[in-house]
Write an enzyme that holds these catalytic residues in place. Structure first.
Site, PDB file in Angstrom:
ATOM      1  N   GLU A 129       0.861  -1.181   0.000  1.00 48.33           N
ATOM      2  CA  GLU A 129       0.000   0.000   0.000  1.00 48.33           C
ATOM      3  C   GLU A 129       0.902   1.237   0.000  1.00 48.33           C
ATOM      4  OE1 GLU A 129      -3.790   2.006   2.347  1.00 48.33           O
ATOM      5  OE2 GLU A 129      -2.622   0.433   3.326  1.00 48.33           O
ATOM      6  N   HIS A 141      -0.358   7.581   6.108  1.00 44.60           N
ATOM      7  CA  HIS A 141       0.936   7.334   5.472  1.00 44.60           C
ATOM      8  C   HIS A 141       1.831   8.556   5.644  1.00 44.60           C
ATOM      9  CE1 HIS A 141      -0.220   3.653   3.053  1.00 44.60           C
ATOM     10  NE2 HIS A 141      -1.374   4.048   3.590  1.00 44.60           N
ATOM     11  N   HIS A 216      -9.975   0.577   0.182  1.00 47.70           N
ATOM     12  CA  HIS A 216     -10.875   1.105   1.214  1.00 47.70           C
ATOM     13  C   HIS A 216     -11.742   2.265   0.703  1.00 47.70           C
ATOM     14  CE1 HIS A 216      -7.545   3.884   1.894  1.00 47.70           C
ATOM     15  NE2 HIS A 216      -6.858   3.031   2.650  1.00 47.70           N
ATOM     16  N   ASN A 219     -12.588   6.145   1.866  1.00 48.48           N
ATOM     17  CA  ASN A 219     -11.518   6.688   2.701  1.00 48.48           C
ATOM     18  C   ASN A 219     -10.314   7.084   1.863  1.00 48.48           C
ATOM     19  OD1 ASN A 219     -12.773   4.297   4.799  1.00 48.48           O
ATOM     20  ND2 ASN A 219     -12.628   6.398   5.512  1.00 48.48           N
ATOM     21  N   GLY A 249     -17.781   0.766  11.179  1.00 50.86           N
ATOM     22  CA  GLY A 249     -18.686   1.803  11.645  1.00 50.86           C
ATOM     23  C   GLY A 249     -18.015   3.133  11.918  1.00 50.86           C
ATOM     24  N   ASP A 275      -8.235  -3.820   7.184  1.00 52.24           N
ATOM     25  CA  ASP A 275      -7.197  -2.792   7.367  1.00 52.24           C
ATOM     26  C   ASP A 275      -6.643  -2.874   8.791  1.00 52.24           C
ATOM     27  OD1 ASP A 275      -5.533  -0.776   6.475  1.00 52.24           O
ATOM     28  OD2 ASP A 275      -6.935   0.843   6.914  1.00 52.24           O
TER      29      ASP A 275
END
Length: 384
Positions: A129, A141, A216, A219, A249, A275
């Site tokens: 990633e 990151h 994801h 996001n 959630g 994740d």
């Protein structure tokens, strides 16, 4: 010798089987048959009225069991991550390296090669990633480690070959060219778009060049707007893209998750990723990532400024969240954690279902959907 698992409700990924037995031999599913049709001499395992479902496949696992791949780039580290997630029904995963230095990336790849040679149960390959992401959409990151993909980076990646198994990489169009994505896809990489402000049109061009996933969904990416569909809109509208989603959630509002699942254009699907970080299966109150403290509190992992930093959830909990909180039928929730991720990385003909010839990877739950045991290639790797 074949083994028959009896006295269970069996979901094969398509439908339910009652009062039948799952027959396994040499790590593969032989079939689901009536108990009267079992061959003489088969070993019988009484499942005691349990529920059996296909094992979960997680394409984004940063850590578990107190280990982060970024910190422990070894066969033993990968083994600990796989063992930690097996306790929650994951029978196949991609240990994921968060953006780091070239030396650490090379060490993680070397560990992946050795992990495959060691046949670690549950290890499917690696997910890189970054580091070729958008600084504007960096998330957790580290910005000083994000950079464009150079020709030397591309050649190092292509040199990996099949030695680590499945090779997945998350990139942003801001730092990777169409030609580089085409080369990666032709070289066997599963290319995922993420951490990007890409427009719909740009994402479409990258999908045409060979990108197949979105990392994801919602996001760290350009949102869906009325005249600018962005990467979210592209992920949902383009059938060739499948979209991972974090079902805790916190990362995505339940209404947005429901909308995405209902609206996703096929043949691609929305599938679950955790994740997950090193906290899974531990009592840790936090961790370090690139020398920055990540705090664990009330199911969330965050940097000091509140930025979400990975997730603190396992696969079974994710499946139950989708089922109970989103109102998605249990069977579809299971498919989102097994069949759909398997299809997304091209292994849907051998994993993600319990059909004849498939790998005997399955999860045993009690009547209240609590963990009882996890099996990989017909061998029990965890018992509650």
């Amino acid at each position: 010798m074949a083994t028959a698992f009896t006295n269970a409700r069996i979901f094969d990924g398509d439908g339910w089987h009652e009062d039948r037995a799952l027959v396994v031999d040499d790590g593969k599913v032989v079939g689901i048959v009536a108990k009267n049709d079992l061959s003489p001499g088969v070993t019988i395992v009484d499942s005691e009225q349990a529920i059996m479902i296909p094992g979960f496949i997680d394409l984004q696992v940063n850590g578990g069991g107190g280990v982060m791949l970024n910190d422990d780039r070894s066969v033993d580290g990968i083994r600990k991550i796989c063992e930690a997630h097996a306790k929650f029904g994951t029978t196949g995963l991609l240990p994921t390296l968060i953006t780091d230095t070239p030396d650490i990336t090379a060490a993680a790849i070397d560990a992946g090669v050795k992990a495959r040679q060691a046949r670690i149960p549950g290890f499917l390959g690696l997910h890189l990633e970054g580091p070729h992401l958008s600084i504007a959409r960096k998330g957790t990151h580290h910005p000083r480690l994000i950079r464009p993909m150079e020709d030397t980076d591309l050649q190092r990646l292509l040199a990996i070959g099949n030695d680590v198994g499945t090779r997945m990489i998350t990139i942003a169009p801001e730092n990777v060219t169409l030609q580089q994505v085409e080369a990666l896809a032709q070289g066997g990489f599963i290319v995922s778009l993420g951490h990007s402000d890409a427009t719909y049109e740009t994402a479409k061009a990258y999908a045409e060049a060979g990108a197949r996933l979105v990392t994801h969904l919602f996001n760290a990416m350009s949102p869906l707007e009325n005249r600018s569909p962005g990467l979210v809109g592209a992920g949902l509208d383009l059938g060739e893209l499948s979209c991972g989603i974090i079902a805790d959630g916190f990362h995505v509002h339940p209404a947005s998750m429901r909308t995405a699942i209902r609206s996703k254009r096929g043949p691609g699907h929305v599938f679950i990723v955790t994740d997950a970080m090193s906290t899974i299966g531990t009592n840790l109150d936090g961790l370090l990532l690139n020398d920055r403290q990540i705090y664990r509190k009330n199911g969330r992992l965050t940097l000091a400024d509140g930025t979400l930093a990975g997730a603190d959830i396992d696969m079974l909990s994710s499946v139950l969240f989708v089922h109970r909180e989103l109102g998605i039928e249990f069977e579809e929730s299971v498919r989102m954690a097994s069949l759909y991720p398997a299809q997304a990385i091209g292994i849907g003909e051998r994993k993600g279902m319990l059909l004849a010839g498939y790998d005997a990877d399955f999860v045993v739950l009690d009547a209240d959907l609590r963990m009882k045991s996890t099996w990989i290639s017909g061998q029990q790797v965890y018992e509650a």
